[in-house]
Scaffold this active site. Structure first.
Site, PDB file in Angstrom:
ATOM      1  N   ASN A  52       0.859  -1.195   0.000  1.00 17.04           N
ATOM      2  CA  ASN A  52       0.000   0.000   0.000  1.00 17.04           C
ATOM      3  C   ASN A  52       0.891   1.239   0.000  1.00 17.04           C
ATOM      4  OD1 ASN A  52       0.419   0.952   2.852  1.00 17.04           O
ATOM      5  ND2 ASN A  52      -0.438  -1.084   3.279  1.00 17.04           N
ATOM      6  N   ARG A  53       0.277   2.397   0.014  1.00 16.43           N
ATOM      7  CA  ARG A  53       1.026   3.631  -0.224  1.00 16.43           C
ATOM      8  C   ARG A  53       1.660   4.230   1.029  1.00 16.43           C
ATOM      9  NH1 ARG A  53      -0.288   5.150  -5.369  1.00 16.43           N
ATOM     10  NH2 ARG A  53      -2.271   4.402  -6.191  1.00 16.43           N
TER      11      ARG A  53
END
Ligand code: PMT
Length: 415
Positions: free
Chosen positions: A211-212
């Site tokens: 994920n970011r």
């Protein structure tokens, strides 16, 4: 809490002065350095020898001791806490009025240390509006009052005014010292565990579900906690510069993060879960690299463990557990549901669909939702400022938990 603390024990002239001996003994036994100060009235009820023998220093009674020309300033400035037990109506009146009539009242005026006052007197005196007004004045100035109990008083009367039990007085002193330390922003001796970054769940030898999360928010919290004197352990999936005084444990997957946190959390005073943990992972990761010519792989996913919910279920007494909620809609409703379901003390809600908020940015905007219903909005600011707001709230929660509730306790003249 009491070990090494310098406590001035003031004793005034009431029949309950004999209980001061037990308070003194308990404080000394707990490692405190007790400096006894008796008023002239107290000497009618208690001999100096007894208290001098049990305390850490001989009893002091006079402003005019040639060995120490200004004993009250020395006592007041060096004290970590002053307790007056028992405190007569006269002492309360003098202290509320700012009168410096003897060594004890001078010392009370010459200190910035927390003060605990334990009144003891007959019921009629205790309930007199003048006494109650003095109590209210002292309370408004931050003086801690350990109220008298109801019970048998001198002369056989029964009513409110009996000095609180020595164990209740000592417990109040401990709580006040703990609160003072916390309110001063001191996280010294507090073990804070923080998680940061996004987990990576392997698909094969080279590919992951990620994920970011950059880890910036978690690192900012770790740095701020260390700057406040905490012992900080950071469980991280990323390699940002290690903040001064922070111990880092590097992990990659949700399972590894769970293993580290499950080991650290039982002895942590504060746990802050800022990491973005994957909610799903491949059931099986291929050992080698999946080749393109094998066709598009069908990846079967399973839920990862909810680490935070597990920490909430096993939370030790006194620990402050903080979670984050990264939302793109219904921010407060979703965050509140997480607060309750994961048994958190605080959830930090960020609307990660808003500009400059959440993943990867140097800034964040959050709403702090506490288990007691308190809500605080932190407008868009840098992540270190968000970290400061989160830790201020943690400090408040810890102070609140340490606060004594002695409103039904008592004091007084006999017993
Ligand atoms: O890392 P940055 O780039 O600085 O970005 C910061 C951040 C956006 C990652 C951070 O502010 C943040 O919101 N972190 C939590 C992200 C998240 O996973 O939120 P969530 O609402 O999905 O999870 C709720 C809470 O449960 C979180 O504290 C999360 O750590 C925890 N959780 C979630 C899933 C899971 N399996 N186990 C968990 O413990």
């Amino acid at each position: 809490m009491l070990a090494g603390q310098r406590i001035v024990l003031g004793v005034t002239g009431g029949i309950a002065a004999y209980k001061a001996v037990e308070v003194c003994r308990r404080l000394v036994d707990a490692g405190a350095h007790v400096v006894p100060v008796m008023t002239a009235g107290a000497e009618h009820f208690l001999g100096r020898t007894t208290l001098s023998a049990l305390a850490s220093e001989p009893v002091q009674t006079s402003l005019w001791d040639e060995a120490s020309p200004i004993p009250h300033t020395r006592l007041g400035q060096s004290a970590d806490l002053i307790v007056v037990a028992p405190a007569t109506a006269r002492l309360l009146a003098a202290y509320a009025a700012g009168l410096s009539t003897d060594l004890l009242t001078n010392t009370l005026l010459a200190t910035r240390a927390p003060v605990v006052v334990c009144p003891a007197m007959h019921t009629e005196m205790w309930e007199h509006p003048a006494v109650q007004a003095n109590i209210a004045t002292l309370r408004s100035r931050g003086v801690h009052i350990v109220e008298p109990e109801s019970g048998r008083l001198a002369g056989g009367d029964v009513g409110a005014g009996r000095l609180a039990a020595p164990e209740a007085i000592v417990a109040a002193i401990e709580a006040v010292l703990a609160t003072a330390a916390i309110e001063q922003g001191q996280l010294a001796g507090v073990h804070v565990v923080v998680s940061a970054g996004g987990t990576r769940e392997p698909i094969d030898a080279v590919r992951v579900i990620a994920n970011r999360s950059s880890g910036k928010q978690g690192y900012a919290i770790a740095a701020e906690a260390a700057a406040r004197g905490a012992q900080v352990t950071l469980v991280s999936t990323v390699e940002l510069p290690t903040p001064a005084g922070v111990a880092v444990r590097t992990v990659e997957t949700a399972a590894q993060m769970q293993a580290e946190l499950t080991q650290l959390a039982p002895t942590a005073d504060v746990v802050v879960m800022a990491a973005a943990v994957a909610d799903f992972r491949p059931v099986l990761a291929a050992e080698g690299k999946i080749k393109k010519d094998q066709g598009v792989p069908q990846i079967v996913l399973e839920a990862t463990p909810d680490i935070l919910a597990g920490l909430g279920a096993a939370k030790p007494a006194g620990q402050v557990l903080v979670g984050f909620a990264a939302e793109t809609s219904d921010l407060l409703a979703n965050a509140t549901a997480k607060l309750q379901r994961k048994r958190l003390d605080l959830v930090v809600a960020n609307d990660v669909s808003a500009p400059g908020v959440g993943f990867q940015h140097d800034t964040n905007a959050v709403t702090l939702l506490r288990a007691d219903g308190t809500v605080q909005v932190v407008a868009l600011t840098d992540k270190r400022a968000v970290a400061a707001a989160v830790l201020d709230t943690v400090v408040e929660i810890r102070a609140h938990a340490a606060r004594p509730d002695h409103t039904n306790d008592t004091v007084n003249p006999t017993s």
